[in-house]
Design an enzyme around this catalytic site. Structure first.
Site, mmCIF file in Angstrom:
data_model
loop_
_atom_site.group_PDB
_atom_site.id
_atom_site.type_symbol
_atom_site.label_atom_id
_atom_site.label_comp_id
_atom_site.label_asym_id
_atom_site.label_seq_id
_atom_site.Cartn_x
_atom_site.Cartn_y
_atom_site.Cartn_z
ATOM 1 N N ILE A 157 0.815 -1.232 0.000
ATOM 2 C CA ILE A 157 0.000 0.000 0.000
ATOM 3 C C ILE A 157 0.848 1.282 0.000
ATOM 4 O O ILE A 157 0.314 2.371 -0.167
ATOM 5 C CB ILE A 157 -1.063 0.034 1.131
ATOM 6 C CG1 ILE A 157 -0.432 0.041 2.518
ATOM 7 C CG2 ILE A 157 -2.084 -1.085 0.976
ATOM 8 C CD1 ILE A 157 -1.413 0.471 3.623
ATOM 9 N N THR A 192 -7.288 1.292 16.119
ATOM 10 C CA THR A 192 -6.859 0.648 17.350
ATOM 11 C C THR A 192 -7.235 1.404 18.629
ATOM 12 O O THR A 192 -7.355 2.647 18.606
ATOM 13 C CB THR A 192 -5.312 0.489 17.307
ATOM 14 O OG1 THR A 192 -4.839 0.095 18.578
ATOM 15 C CG2 THR A 192 -4.618 1.788 16.936
ATOM 16 N N ASP A 193 -7.336 0.662 19.714
ATOM 17 C CA ASP A 193 -7.494 1.233 21.053
ATOM 18 C C ASP A 193 -6.298 2.117 21.434
ATOM 19 O O ASP A 193 -6.410 2.984 22.287
ATOM 20 C CB ASP A 193 -7.661 0.112 22.084
ATOM 21 C CG ASP A 193 -6.591 -0.975 21.991
ATOM 22 O OD1 ASP A 193 -5.955 -1.109 20.925
ATOM 23 O OD2 ASP A 193 -6.393 -1.701 22.983
ATOM 24 N N TYR A 241 3.220 3.919 17.475
ATOM 25 C CA TYR A 241 2.231 3.120 16.740
ATOM 26 C C TYR A 241 0.864 3.821 16.806
ATOM 27 O O TYR A 241 0.206 4.033 15.779
ATOM 28 C CB TYR A 241 2.162 1.707 17.340
ATOM 29 C CG TYR A 241 0.964 0.903 16.902
ATOM 30 C CD1 TYR A 241 0.859 0.406 15.603
ATOM 31 C CD2 TYR A 241 -0.081 0.639 17.793
ATOM 32 C CE1 TYR A 241 -0.247 -0.330 15.206
ATOM 33 C CE2 TYR A 241 -1.192 -0.105 17.409
ATOM 34 C CZ TYR A 241 -1.276 -0.585 16.113
ATOM 35 O OH TYR A 241 -2.371 -1.306 15.722
ATOM 36 N N LYS A 253 -1.345 5.515 13.736
ATOM 37 C CA LYS A 253 -2.716 5.078 13.418
ATOM 38 C C LYS A 253 -3.694 6.265 13.511
ATOM 39 O O LYS A 253 -4.604 6.392 12.697
ATOM 40 C CB LYS A 253 -3.157 3.945 14.367
ATOM 41 C CG LYS A 253 -2.386 2.645 14.214
ATOM 42 C CD LYS A 253 -2.667 1.907 12.906
ATOM 43 C CE LYS A 253 -4.043 1.311 12.837
ATOM 44 N NZ LYS A 253 -4.195 0.464 11.610
HETATM 45 N N1 NAP Z 1 -3.019 -6.968 16.544
HETATM 46 C C1 NAP Z 1 -3.653 -6.246 17.449
HETATM 47 O O1 NAP Z 1 -3.590 -6.502 18.651
HETATM 48 C C2 NAP Z 1 -4.483 -5.073 17.040
HETATM 49 C C3 NAP Z 1 -5.179 -4.347 18.032
HETATM 50 C C4 NAP Z 1 -5.947 -3.260 17.621
HETATM 51 C C5 NAP Z 1 -6.053 -2.923 16.281
HETATM 52 N N2 NAP Z 1 -5.348 -3.637 15.355
HETATM 53 C C6 NAP Z 1 -5.460 -3.242 13.950
HETATM 54 O O2 NAP Z 1 -6.136 -4.279 13.259
HETATM 55 C C7 NAP Z 1 -5.680 -4.337 11.904
HETATM 56 C C8 NAP Z 1 -5.316 -5.760 11.551
HETATM 57 O O3 NAP Z 1 -4.283 -6.182 12.429
HETATM 58 P P1 NAP Z 1 -3.677 -7.644 12.388
HETATM 59 O O4 NAP Z 1 -3.536 -8.094 13.799
HETATM 60 O O5 NAP Z 1 -4.386 -8.476 11.399
HETATM 61 O O6 NAP Z 1 -2.207 -7.283 11.867
HETATM 62 P P2 NAP Z 1 -1.114 -8.240 11.247
HETATM 63 O O7 NAP Z 1 -1.407 -9.654 11.548
HETATM 64 O O8 NAP Z 1 0.199 -7.643 11.656
HETATM 65 O O9 NAP Z 1 -1.329 -8.020 9.692
HETATM 66 C C9 NAP Z 1 -0.990 -6.828 9.054
HETATM 67 C C10 NAP Z 1 -0.779 -7.144 7.606
HETATM 68 O O10 NAP Z 1 -0.424 -5.941 6.944
HETATM 69 C C11 NAP Z 1 0.549 -6.252 5.997
HETATM 70 N N3 NAP Z 1 1.332 -5.084 5.630
HETATM 71 C C12 NAP Z 1 2.296 -4.434 6.317
HETATM 72 N N4 NAP Z 1 2.803 -3.434 5.593
HETATM 73 C C13 NAP Z 1 2.131 -3.447 4.412
HETATM 74 C C14 NAP Z 1 2.218 -2.689 3.236
HETATM 75 N N5 NAP Z 1 3.092 -1.682 3.106
HETATM 76 N N6 NAP Z 1 1.387 -2.991 2.215
HETATM 77 C C15 NAP Z 1 0.508 -4.003 2.310
HETATM 78 N N7 NAP Z 1 0.392 -4.782 3.382
HETATM 79 C C16 NAP Z 1 1.204 -4.503 4.428
HETATM 80 C C17 NAP Z 1 1.420 -7.302 6.657
HETATM 81 O O11 NAP Z 1 2.082 -8.016 5.646
HETATM 82 P P3 NAP Z 1 3.510 -8.701 5.943
HETATM 83 O O12 NAP Z 1 3.238 -9.761 6.943
HETATM 84 O O13 NAP Z 1 3.931 -9.198 4.618
HETATM 85 O O14 NAP Z 1 4.358 -7.596 6.494
HETATM 86 C C18 NAP Z 1 0.376 -8.146 7.379
HETATM 87 O O15 NAP Z 1 -0.054 -9.205 6.564
HETATM 88 C C19 NAP Z 1 -4.533 -3.336 11.795
HETATM 89 O O16 NAP Z 1 -5.021 -2.141 11.259
HETATM 90 C C20 NAP Z 1 -4.131 -3.084 13.230
HETATM 91 O O17 NAP Z 1 -3.588 -1.790 13.410
HETATM 92 C C21 NAP Z 1 -4.589 -4.725 15.703
#
Ligand code: NAP
Length: 268
Positions: free
Chosen positions: A45, A109-110, A133, A137
């Protein structure tokens, strides 16, 4: 007479992350939705030319942006990449969505909150992130609100999945199975959220054709500390009696974490 639901075309970015894979798991259950799943290899992206090309040619109704830089510790040490992915690329994605009439569903996110509030955070509370972070966000959220009318920002918290990704749930299980002593903080409270539930919420949300655009909070609704969450994980997996788990609040991470990150859930 049967109601005809028009097919909706959906681009899912970051499709190999926890949430992206959770959406892939259930996509077949939604025949009215046609998905294009793009992992970071298929669509980076931060590559604006690629973003424009995919969105221009895709005829999408929605883009669910699951792509994010989610490593909170790394973001603190070198924030450039976090801002590039979570803020600047989101700005460009919003511009592309605006140009081609795509509704953006962006996950946030929170951690946009500082954690000082004595009660759950509502969508009307003012963000004040305390780590890089969270700041990146929040920056992304602000761009979306400036650029788009048709958007949903869905904030969630403590995301985990039992199969996908690296997360607290899987780490606790792995350590417990190895017989390690678990030392877990009870200094932060929040709501763990199974990515499978969030995925379901997002797809149902699309099908409701809700046009009350804006910010939503989605969690699994149960408030606990990390210590409490670890206890629940052990209990659920029959490991409570065989695991040594202690409260320990000495662990200091590089990035500050909000003490209270309870999101008040919005039901629609
Ligand atoms: N995890 C948590 O606890 C948490 C809590 C609150 C909110 N969130 C939010 O929820 C959403 C989903 O989180 P998640 O836990 O599914 O995260 P995740 O497992 O870390 O997945 C994020 C994905 O984004 C991809 N990514 C990173 N840089 C990118 C780029 N430049 N272009 C395209 N793709 C890219 C990563 O690909 P690669 O693996 O190839 O790098 C990964 O597959 C995010 O917006 C996060 O901020 C997460």
């Amino acid at each position: 007479m049967e109601r005809f639901t028009p097919i909706k075309r959906i681009l899912v970015t970051g499709a190999s992350g926890q949430l992206g894979l959770s959406i892939q798991d259930i996509a077949m259950e939604y025949p009215q939705l046609v998905f294009v799943f793009a992992n970071s290899e298929a669509l980076d992206i931060t590559d604006y030319v690629q973003v424009d090309k995919i969105i221009e040619n895709g005829n999408f109704d929605y883009c669910i942006n699951c792509a994010a830089y989610t490593n909170v510790e790394h973001a603190e040490k070198s924030p450039e990449m976090a801002f590039k992915v979570n803020a600047e690329a989101v700005k460009h994605l919003a511009l592309a969505c605006k140009q081609y009439g795509v509704t953006l569903i962006h996950i946030s996110t929170d951690y946009v909150f500082d954690g000082e509030k004595g009660s759950p955070y509502t969508v009307d509370d003012q963000p004040n992130p305390i780590n890089m972070y969270g700041k990146s966000k929040w920056e992304g959220e602000k761009y979306i609100q400036e650029i788009l009318d048709k958007y949903f920002i869905v904030r969630t918290s403590w995301l985990y999945h039992k199969k996908h990704g690296n997360n607290f749930y899987k780490t606790i299980l792995k350590k417990a199975k190895k017989g390690e002593v678990l030392r877990i903080t009870d200094e932060q409270i929040g709501c763990p959220t199974n990515a499978a539930n969030l995925a379901k919420f997002l797809l149902k949300h699309i099908l409701t054709e809700n046009q009350e655009y804006g910010i939503y909070h989605f969690t699994d609704g149960q408030v606990m500390s990390w210590y409490g969450f670890a206890q629940n994980i052990l209990k659920e997996n029959g490991l409570k009696s065989t695991t040594n788990i202690v409260k320990e609040n000495n662990y200091r991470s590089f990035a500050k974490r909000p003490k209270n990150s309870i999101l008040k859930k919005i039901l629609i």
